[in-house]
Design a protein around this motif. Structure first.
Motif, short mmCIF file in Angstrom:
data_model
loop_
_atom_site.label_atom_id
_atom_site.label_comp_id
_atom_site.label_asym_id
_atom_site.label_seq_id
_atom_site.Cartn_x
_atom_site.Cartn_y
_atom_site.Cartn_z
N PRO A 144 19.61 -69.94 -45.64
CA PRO A 144 19.96 -70.54 -44.36
C PRO A 144 18.95 -71.46 -43.75
N ILE A 145 17.71 -71.52 -44.40
CA ILE A 145 16.75 -72.60 -43.77
C ILE A 145 17.49 -73.94 -43.74
N TRP A 146 18.38 -74.21 -44.91
CA TRP A 146 18.90 -75.41 -44.84
C TRP A 146 19.58 -76.09 -43.67
N TYR A 147 20.10 -74.85 -42.93
CA TYR A 147 20.77 -75.20 -41.47
C TYR A 147 19.76 -76.01 -40.64
N GLN A 148 18.53 -75.82 -40.81
CA GLN A 148 17.21 -76.35 -40.07
C GLN A 148 16.74 -77.82 -40.78
N LEU A 149 17.16 -78.26 -41.92
CA LEU A 149 16.52 -79.19 -42.66
C LEU A 149 17.23 -80.56 -42.49
N LEU A 150 18.34 -80.39 -42.52
CA LEU A 150 19.37 -81.69 -42.61
C LEU A 150 20.26 -81.91 -41.42
N PRO A 151 20.74 -81.04 -40.83
CA PRO A 151 21.71 -81.40 -39.75
C PRO A 151 20.59 -82.01 -38.60
N PRO A 152 21.14 -82.78 -37.44
CA PRO A 152 22.66 -83.10 -37.44
C PRO A 152 22.94 -84.31 -38.30
N HIS A 153 21.90 -84.83 -38.99
CA HIS A 153 22.36 -86.19 -39.75
C HIS A 153 23.08 -86.03 -40.91
N ILE A 154 23.02 -84.58 -41.50
CA ILE A 154 24.01 -84.33 -42.45
C ILE A 154 24.27 -82.77 -42.22
N PRO A 155 25.59 -82.56 -41.98
CA PRO A 155 26.04 -81.26 -41.83
C PRO A 155 26.14 -80.61 -43.00
N VAL A 156 25.54 -79.20 -42.99
CA VAL A 156 25.34 -78.48 -44.25
C VAL A 156 26.37 -77.33 -44.32
N VAL A 157 26.91 -77.14 -45.31
CA VAL A 157 27.82 -75.83 -45.72
C VAL A 157 27.20 -74.98 -46.70
N LEU A 158 26.98 -73.88 -46.56
CA LEU A 158 26.55 -72.94 -47.40
C LEU A 158 27.46 -72.09 -47.88
N THR A 159 27.52 -72.05 -49.36
CA THR A 159 28.94 -71.38 -49.95
C THR A 159 28.57 -70.57 -51.02
N ASP A 160 29.34 -69.25 -51.40
CA ASP A 160 29.34 -68.47 -52.50
C ASP A 160 30.53 -68.94 -53.49
N GLN A 161 31.21 -70.15 -53.15
CA GLN A 161 32.47 -70.67 -53.72
C GLN A 161 32.17 -72.08 -54.24
N LEU A 162 31.13 -72.21 -54.91
CA LEU A 162 30.84 -73.44 -55.35
C LEU A 162 32.01 -74.10 -56.32
N GLU A 163 32.33 -73.36 -57.25
CA GLU A 163 33.43 -73.85 -58.31
C GLU A 163 34.52 -74.57 -57.44
N GLY A 164 34.99 -73.85 -56.49
CA GLY A 164 36.23 -74.32 -55.71
C GLY A 164 35.94 -75.67 -54.94
N TYR A 165 34.78 -75.91 -54.53
CA TYR A 165 34.44 -77.10 -53.98
C TYR A 165 34.05 -78.22 -54.98
N LYS A 200 27.07 -67.71 -57.59
CA LYS A 200 27.90 -67.12 -56.76
C LYS A 200 27.38 -66.36 -55.31
N THR A 201 26.22 -66.90 -55.09
CA THR A 201 25.48 -66.33 -53.75
C THR A 201 25.27 -67.52 -52.89
N LYS A 202 25.34 -67.36 -51.63
CA LYS A 202 24.82 -68.37 -50.62
C LYS A 202 23.46 -68.70 -50.72
N PRO A 203 22.93 -69.73 -50.36
CA PRO A 203 21.50 -70.37 -50.51
C PRO A 203 20.90 -69.93 -49.21
#
Length: 327
Positions: free
Chosen positions: A162-183, A157-160
């Motif tokens: 933020p380097i992921w914002y640089q790795l996949l967008p714009p081809h795959i938008p990224v959402v980092l969350t501390d609410q994984l269960e809800g998704y 329940k912590t956010k991953p």
């Protein structure tokens, strides 16, 4: 200044992982594909992958310099994407455990709630909720039919990072969350109809959602899951581009019935020909992941003492279809 990227490996090449490979390839992010099968290695080495995104543009991806047979691998990685069916996940984790860095993490992109089956690894797992649909066309091209996000969340329940914002967008938008269960539960509910219910009828999404009786069954399925989520006190997190289960399922907070039907009709028209992964599994005589979709709903409902007859019907119907394909 040169950006330092994490080391990334991928095991299991299928429609979801190819979409991730496309994003990494286009962004020139280093990655390694760990192959378990020599024939698959040779095919990928000799034949570039064709990938068609939602814009219609076709890209050729040459993986020659990204391939390693798993038994030849000498590297360790910060992240390993695990692309396999839920029923094979334990074996894949066991095979790749030696290649995780001390602080490395597996990224589980399976449907369902895969993290719940590996509590002893919870500090080593990132959940990845996939918001796109990619299919293999008859000519072998991987076709991504919609723009969709990758939602990443730690089991703790912590956010991953933020380097992921640089790795996949714009081809795959990224959402980092501390609410994984809800998704996870939101996607599980969506999959219960577009995969589970569709497979129980063995229909495309258009054939499913343009039929009034089947739409009613879909809404009934979602209502049962909404009840389970409410009892479990799960706060729904909506995958971008999707629609809240709280509004689609009957009861508190739901939309008028005619609007809920209209939303499903729209989905049926938009994705008319799409035969989702579980439908395709039945088409080709493969075992489905139904135990990890509607089956997860039943498992949780039984613990809570909640009846879920429509989800039970879907599971039993698909198991019968699997048996018939075998015989």
């Amino acid at each position: 200044m040169t950006t330092s990227y994490p080391s990334i490996a991928i095991i299991g090449i299928g429609s979801v992982t190819v979409t991730i490979i496309h994003a990494l390839y286009q962004n020139k992010i280093p990655f390694r594909i760990l192959c378990q099968n020599q024939n698959r290695f040779q095919t990928l080495y000799s034949h570039p992958i064709r990938f068609q995104g939602p814009t219609g543009q076709i890209v050729t991806i040459d993986l020659k310099n990204h391939l390693t047979m798993i038994h030849d691998n000498k590297e360790s990685y910060d992240y390993i994407f695990v692309g396999c069916k839920n029923q094979n996940l334990e074996d894949y984790l066991k095979d790749t455990k030696p290649f995780l860095n001390a602080n490395g993490k597996w990224i589980l992109i399976q449907n369902g709630i895969p993290e719940s089956n590996f509590d002893s690894y919870k500090d080593k797992i990132l959940g990845g909720v996939v918001g796109w649909n990619t299919q293999t066309l008859p000519d072998g091209t991987y076709f991504q039919s919609n723009v969709g996000s990758l939602i990443l969340g730690n089991v703790t329940k912590t956010k991953p990072d933020p380097i992921w914002y640089q790795l996949l967008p714009p081809h795959i938008p990224v959402v980092l969350t501390d609410q994984l269960e809800g998704y996870r539960w939101h996607k599980l509910a969506i999959n219960s109809i577009i995969n589970g219910l569709a497979a129980s009828k063995q229909l495309s999404l258009g054939e499913l959602f343009l039929n009034k009786k089947f739409r009613e069954e879909a809404l009934e399925t979602l209502t049962e899951i909404k009840t389970v989520m409410s009892q479990k006190k799960i706060t729904e997190q909506v995958v971008p581009g999707s629609f809240p289960i709280q509004k689609l399922g009957s009861g508190l907070g739901s939309l008028p019935t005619w609007i809920r039907h209209l939303i499903l009709i729209f989905l049926g028209l938009k994705y008319y020909r799409i035969r989702t992964s579980m439908v395709q599994d039945l088409d080709h005589g493969r075992k489905t992941e139904i135990d990890y979709i509607n089956g997860e709903v039943i498992k949780m409902a039984n613990r809570l003492g909640i009846p879920v007859p429509k989800n039970e019907w879907i599971v039993s119907t698909i198991k019968k279809r699997e048996e018939n394909k075998k015989n």
